[in-house]
Write a protein that holds these residues in place. Structure first.
Motif, PDB file in Angstrom:
ATOM      1  N   ASN A 150      -0.737   5.309   1.651  1.00  0.00           N
ATOM      2  CA  ASN A 150      -1.640   5.891   2.640  1.00  0.00           C
ATOM      3  C   ASN A 150      -3.088   5.716   2.228  1.00  0.00           C
ATOM      4  O   ASN A 150      -3.956   5.479   3.055  1.00  0.00           O
ATOM      5  CB  ASN A 150      -1.337   7.380   2.834  1.00  0.00           C
ATOM      6  N   ARG A 153      -3.988   2.200   2.935  1.00  0.00           N
ATOM      7  CA  ARG A 153      -4.143   2.046   4.386  1.00  0.00           C
ATOM      8  C   ARG A 153      -5.511   2.569   4.825  1.00  0.00           C
ATOM      9  O   ARG A 153      -6.233   1.922   5.589  1.00  0.00           O
ATOM     10  CB  ARG A 153      -3.017   2.824   5.084  1.00  0.00           C
ATOM     11  N   ARG A 154      -5.842   3.730   4.302  1.00  0.00           N
ATOM     12  CA  ARG A 154      -7.106   4.366   4.669  1.00  0.00           C
ATOM     13  C   ARG A 154      -8.302   3.500   4.248  1.00  0.00           C
ATOM     14  O   ARG A 154      -9.233   3.273   5.023  1.00  0.00           O
ATOM     15  CB  ARG A 154      -7.152   5.736   3.971  1.00  0.00           C
ATOM     16  N   LEU A 157      -8.357   0.113   6.376  1.00  0.00           N
ATOM     17  CA  LEU A 157      -8.746   0.289   7.773  1.00  0.00           C
ATOM     18  C   LEU A 157     -10.222   0.674   7.882  1.00  0.00           C
ATOM     19  O   LEU A 157     -10.927   0.247   8.794  1.00  0.00           O
ATOM     20  CB  LEU A 157      -7.867   1.341   8.458  1.00  0.00           C
TER      21      LEU A 157
END
Lengths: 195, 535
Positions: A150, A153-154, A157
């Motif tokens: 996560n 991903r953070r 993005l």
């Protein structure tokens, strides 16, 4: 189209990296196991220049494939096209803590993928890779890998959509780029019923 | 004397007061707690990482020093715990004050809003009416280059606006159509976002970024439209990054000087007249914390009116995802407005207005949108392309019923400068809560009539505070027992002090934005100050 200029400029880099992944993967398959960087170092070229591909380890390839899975190229460029693999490498080089959790996550993904698919993560096709990562992101039981993924991903993005090219893929431009929106008094008046 | 007039606060009211007095030849000192911002360098929308970047305009809220923010989370009414969220008071420390982050809404209050008591039986009537203020509205609109359509049937008749109304943005055209289908009328908003160039500045570029400070310097915030004019007179001394700590009073209880502090140290500034324009929280704080033998309850507070009748923004909202890809953040942030409910329809409901917030704010920015949920890969990219720029917030705003128990008082806690903070007590009346329900029903009706992919959840400020327009606390009135300033903004019983900020508002204009009214009142007060000084 929103991304034609971006696409033309950045796709060669993607092709280069993914071709590298293919070559190393083929080498690994040839010996029946994944090899370390030193073991898989290719022979020098005719002029004695070692190609860039030689520097990529399976760990690197897994990491790059992860980036390519989280933000793949489709009708617009993805994380690799934008050079986020390089940015991440630089981040790891300058921040030991970042290197620590990214390496930990990449190792976990590699091992879990080998256990489940009997091939390295970077050898899966895009459907398989997406499914594999989606399953990990849905499984909160494995707190560490869930948290690390996560976090990655953070980070990715944020970098992607904060970049001018990334934002442009969804038609967003910072105000300094704005022309006034198209429109005229007549059509506005029709909408409001004004005369 | 250091100045003819010393003004505390350079926002909507303070800035206009300064200009009017400077133009009449008075030497004016203008104290501003924050810096003077450079739109091209300081505002976050100049930078790609704007969503995660520190916004200097939010400094006041983030490092809240004036308000004891915990207060509302645990106050009691009649022995019953009455929890509300912390008061989130959006304001800006900087030359221009909260006009730096406002959306440029420049509304004349409708004539009926000056007489809520007489017409609808609640609240209080103003000591002046619309006709008294109309010429000042006209002057201020000229200074700001307000854009608008004069043919608004819900507003008093008027002359043409200084600049023509903006064409409706694509989102507003859709919303105007759907409003029309249910018998409502969405009209172009009146905005201090000039549609043609003013003073050599760019006209509004429709970037949707007013909230973060206009990077083009096109919005007529006070720092752009007012302060440069005042500076050109040669009579303005702008004291930035200077905090007014305390009013010092003489034996008679009149203001003698203002103690200010900045990087250079603490100094006492004297003037022939003083203007308080720090807003509806800071102004009563300064007054309540000033004592003398003749002012044991604080400055000009012998009748216990300072700090009372606090009013905050009462808002209901509804999130929707529009079907069409119209890039909702493009265009002036709130470029259309529905005034159909501007006048109370019945005795239980206050008048209110409706609109759609399509401006840029972190919640709808690319990164915020991308980080929602856990999806990745091609599905995520597809979703981003498919839904980004569709999220919109429909809202309705009314005014909070002025109640004596809603008030600003000194807290037991001090801030970093060892000045007392304030507790802000604010509860909604039955009327406020009923109006919220009516507003939600109308929002829902509007949302259903609009082509949407999704209608989200309701929200309102009764439990989730977001106060942008706070008013009252030093209200204007004829009777000193029920008000703090007279009809010209002069503090009752005082010879040298005036107030030109939102604290003087007796009521809040049925949900219209107050800045233009604050500025019109400030011009009127400046005339009074000039007359008093010349007498």
């Amino acid at each position: 189209m929103r991304n034609s200029r971006f696409k033309a400029k950045l796709i060669p880099r993607r092709q280069f990296l993914l071709r590298s992944a293919y070559l190393i993967s083929a080498a690994a398959l040839g010996t029946g196991k994944l090899q370390t960087a030193s073991a898989q170092e290719p022979r020098p070229g005719p002029l004695g220049i070692k190609p860039y591909v030689a520097r990529l380890t399976s760990q690197d390839l897994t990491r790059i494939s992860l980036l390519d899975t989280i933000i793949p190229a489709d009708q617009s460029g993805g994380a690799i096209d934008l050079g986020l693999d390089t940015t991440l490498t630089q981040e790891m080089a300058s921040q030991p803590k970042a290197k620590q959790w990214i390496d930990r996550m990449v190792s976990s993904v590699s091992q879990m993928c080998l256990a489940q698919h009997r091939k390295p993560f970077y050898d899966l096709n895009i459907d398989q890779r997406e499914q594999f990562i989606n399953e990990l992101l849905a499984d909160r039981a494995n707190t560490i890998i869930w948290g690390d993924l996560n976090r990655l991903r953070r980070v990715l993005l944020t970098w992607y959509y904060q970049s001018e090219v990334g934002a442009a893929t969804i038609g967003f431009y910072l105000p300094a780029h704005y022309p006034s929106y198209p429109g005229d008094r007549a059509s506005a008046n029709t909408a409001t019923g004004n005369t | 004397m250091d100045f003819d007039v010393l003004i505390i606060g350079s926002g909507a009211g303070g800035g206009v007061t300064a200009l009017a007095l400077c133009e009449q030849g008075f030497k004016v000192g203008l104290v501003e707690r924050g810096p003077r911002f450079d739109p091209q360098k300081d505002y976050i929308l100049n930078y790609p990482d704007w969503e995660t970047r520190h916004d200097p305009l939010e400094q006041a809220r983030i490092n809240e020093q004036t308000i004891n923010v915990d207060y509302r989370t645990k106050f009691e009414v009649d022995g019953q715990a009455h929890k509300r969220s912390e008061l989130v008071y959006h304001r800006v420390y900087g030359v221009g004050g909260s006009t730096l982050h406002y959306q440029g809404e420049a509304h004349r209050f409708g004539d009926h809003t000056f007489n809520n008591k007489k017409l609808y039986g609640w609240g209080v009537d103003w000591p002046i009416n619309y006709a008294d203020l109309a010429p000042y509205y006209t002057t201020v609109e000229g200074l700001l280059g307000v854009a608008g359509d004069p043919n608004n049937p819900f507003k008093p008749k008027r002359e043409a606006f200084p600049t023509p109304a903006h064409a409706l943005s694509p989102r507003s055209r859709i919303l105007a159509e759907s409003a029309k289908s249910i018998g409502m009328t969405a009209l172009p908003n009146t905005l201090a976002l000039p549609s043609v160039s003013m003073d050599g500045r760019l006209p509004c570029q429709h970037s949707g970024g007013c909230d973060y400070g206009c990077v083009f310097g096109a919005k007529s915030s006070v720092d752009q439209a007012i302060i440069p004019r005042a500076e050109r007179t040669g009579n303005l001394s702008l004291l930035t990054e200077t905090r007014a700590l305390k009013l010092t009073l003489d034996d008679a209880g009149e203001i003698e000087s203002v103690v200010c502090s900045n990087a250079g140290g603490v100094q006492q500034i004297t003037a022939r007249a003083f203007v308080l324009a720090g807003g509806a929280v800071e102004t009563p704080r300064l007054m309540l914390s000033a004592f003398s033998d003749n002012a044991p309850n604080g400055y000009a507070n012998n009748t216990d009116q300072v700090g009372r009748y606090f009013m905050e923004t009462v808002v209901a909202f509804l999130f929707v995802e529009l079907e069409a890809d119209v890039q909702v953040y493009r265009g002036p942030p709130i470029d259309s407005r529905i005034w159909d409910f501007y006048k109370s329809k019945d005795k239980q409901t206050s008048g209110f207005v409706m609109g759609a917030a399509g401006y840029l704010y972190p919640g709808i920015g690319p990164t915020s949108k991308a980080l929602k949920g856990t999806s990745i890969g091609r599905a995520h990219k597809h979703k981003m392309r498919d839904s980004f720029g569709h999220d919109l917030r429909l809202f309705a705003v009314t005014e909070q019923e002025p109640m004596a128990q809603n008030r600003v008082t000194l807290s037991e806690f001090n801030d970093d400068d060892q000045m007392p903070k304030v507790d802000v007590h604010s509860e909604y009346s039955k009327r406020d809560m009923h109006t919220i329900k009516v507003m939600q029903a109308q929002l829902h009706k509007w949302a259903i009539a609009t082509p949407t992919k999704k209608i989200g959840r309701f929200g309102n400020t009764s439990y989730r505070s977001s106060a942008t327009h706070v008013g009252g606390t030093c209200r204007m009135g004829v009777d000193p027992k029920l008000s703090v300033v007279d009809a010209f903004g002069k503090v009752h019983g005082q010879t040298n002090c005036y107030i030109t900020d939102a604290s003087v508002l007796p009521t809040q204009g049925a949900g219209d934005s107050p800045s233009l009214t604050i500025q019109a009142l400030a011009l009127r007060t400046a005339e009074k100050i000039a007359a008093d000084l010349k007498a």
